[in-house]
Design an enzyme around this catalytic site. Structure first.
Site, PDB file in Angstrom:
ATOM      1  N   SER A   1       0.802  -1.233   0.000  1.00 14.54           N
ATOM      2  CA  SER A   1       0.000   0.000   0.000  1.00 14.54           C
ATOM      3  C   SER A   1       0.831   1.278   0.000  1.00 14.54           C
ATOM      4  O   SER A   1       0.259   2.373  -0.052  1.00 14.54           O
ATOM      5  CB  SER A   1      -0.953   0.010   1.198  1.00 14.54           C
ATOM      6  OG  SER A   1      -2.059  -0.830   0.944  1.00 14.54           O
TER       7      SER A   1
ATOM      8  N   LYS B   1       0.007   3.707  -2.758  1.00 14.00           N
ATOM      9  CA  LYS B   1      -0.977   4.790  -2.704  1.00 14.00           C
ATOM     10  C   LYS B   1      -0.328   6.170  -2.601  1.00 14.00           C
ATOM     11  O   LYS B   1      -1.004   7.183  -2.828  1.00 14.00           O
ATOM     12  CB  LYS B   1      -1.948   4.555  -1.558  1.00 14.00           C
ATOM     13  CG  LYS B   1      -2.804   3.290  -1.717  1.00 14.00           C
ATOM     14  CD  LYS B   1      -3.831   3.180  -0.619  1.00 14.00           C
ATOM     15  CE  LYS B   1      -4.724   1.957  -0.794  1.00 14.00           C
ATOM     16  NZ  LYS B   1      -4.072   0.714  -0.317  1.00 14.00           N
TER      17      LYS B   1
ATOM     18  N   SER C   1      -5.721   3.781   4.445  1.00 16.32           N
ATOM     19  CA  SER C   1      -5.273   3.017   3.274  1.00 16.32           C
ATOM     20  C   SER C   1      -6.460   2.384   2.551  1.00 16.32           C
ATOM     21  O   SER C   1      -6.433   1.212   2.164  1.00 16.32           O
ATOM     22  CB  SER C   1      -4.270   1.934   3.696  1.00 16.32           C
ATOM     23  OG  SER C   1      -3.510   1.490   2.584  1.00 16.32           O
TER      24      SER C   1
END
Length: 379
Positions: A155, A158, A217
């Site tokens: 993640s 992102k 997230s």
């Protein structure tokens, strides 16, 4: 007998005079009606002509006024333009090319860091298999461990998602509403992703999507943001890879989704992620979003009080002795990458540092790896 004939003649003569009088009166009435009809028609025609003439006169006057107004407005615009031109002349006459060249747009900035002459190996206190710590003031790598080894960024992906989106969206569009579709909620659920918790058909703001992508997230927020920007995740991923190429990272970095799902072709190094993080810190919106400890989404019919979300990396590290203020951070986890994180911190003099680690054994252990690196180089 003669008297009877005389009376008869007299009566006949009276009848003839009456008939003649009646004919005369009828003739006069006919003439009156004729002339009256002609007079009425003439009056109507006269009035009509008068109305047309008056209308033309008014139209002409209005036209003249409009022309005068246009001329006046044109003159005013010309005056404003001349004033602006006069005001800009002194700046043009200064002719300071050195200052102009110094103010290069951020997109022309070269993101790279060289090894410091005093670069150290990462301390054994740090458990992460991959790590890098960079001094942004000098653009030097102060410590590294397997920093050029390809990993799955999970993640941390992102960070690039919000950077690309921020570069495509104007500030005035942050209040635009985006509908959370069933495809978005199904994608998050079927891939077992973390999410903000938006409901199907809920209409949320673009700003909510930025914070939702980073703080919890949220895959739902990231996918909705990508779709808003590019129409689909696939089209958005093309923009992500174009950005990687502009950053000079495409030899080792390539992304296949905007969320951070595991994919053999979804890869980068911790050095690449450090450069992505630096570029994000140069973007005001990204820096603002990634520095938020908590945020409450806008009220909707599905969530009248909004949804309060947190950046748990920042909240957990803020009271640790690091020797620096950890300003921004983003974590990630998939089995293939272990626990990973990218952070930005500043020492007491305001100097900036970036730390990226990957493949730690737990979320807390990942935090303590960052604490150890900041403590060593900024305390």
């Amino acid at each position: 007998m003669e008297e009877q004939f005389d009376e008869y003649d007299a009566a006949r003569e009276r009848r003839q005079r009456r008939l003649a009088e009646m004919k005369r009166k009828k003739k006069q009435q006919a003439l009156f009606r004729k002339y009256f009809r002609f007079g009425a028609i003439g009056a109507v025609v006269f009035i009509a002509v008068l109305v047309v003439l008056i209308g033309n006169g008014i139209s002409k006057r209005n036209k003249n006024k409009e022309q005068q107004g246009v001329q006046t407005e044109t003159a005013e615009l010309q005056a404003v333009a001349e004033t602006e031109a006069e005001e800009s002349l002194p700046l043009a006459d200064q002719k300071e090319p050195a200052e102009v060249q110094a103010a290069e747009p951020e997109e022309n900035k070269i993101y790279e860091a060289a090894e410091s002459p005093d670069m150290k190996a990462v301390s054994e206190e740090v458990i992460s298999s991959n790590a890098i710590f960079i001094d942004l003031r000098k653009n030097e790598i102060l410590a590294q461990r397997a920093a050029r080894q390809v990993i799955d960024p999970a993640s941390m992906t992102k960070i690039l998602t919000v950077l690309v989106a921020a570069e495509q969206i104007e500030e005035k569009n942050l209040d635009d509403k985006v509908t959370i579709t069933i495809d978005i909620t199904d994608y998050s659920y079927s891939n077992d992703c973390s999410s903000v918790g938006f409901a199907e058909n809920e209409r949320v703001t673009v700003q909510d999507l930025f914070y939702g992508t980073i703080l919890p997230s949220g895959a739902d927020a990231a996918l909705a943001l990508a779709t808003y920007v590019a129409g689909s995740q696939e089209a958005f991923v093309e923009l992500m890879n174009e950005k990687l190429q502009k950053l000079g990272l495409s030899d080792t970095a390539h992304f296949t989704n905007c969320v951070g799902l595991y994919d053999e072709a979804h890869r980068c190094t911790v050095y690449d992620m450090a450069m992505i993080m630096e570029a994000a810190m140069d973007n005001p919106l990204c820096r603002e979003v990634m520095s938020a400890h908590t945020y409450t989404t806008s009220a909707t019919s599905e969530h009248p009080d909004g949804i309060t979300i947190s950046n748990w990396f920042l909240r957990r590290i803020e009271d640790k002795e690091t020797g620096a203020e950890i300003v921004c951070g983003k974590t990630g986890y998939v089995v293939q990458s272990g626990n990973c994180a990218a952070s930005y911190g500043e020492d007491q003099n305001g100097n900036g540092y970036i730390c990226v680690t990957a493949d730690s054994t737990s979320a807390w252990r990942c935090i303590y790896d960052h604490v150890a690196l900041y403590s060593e180089f900024t305390a």
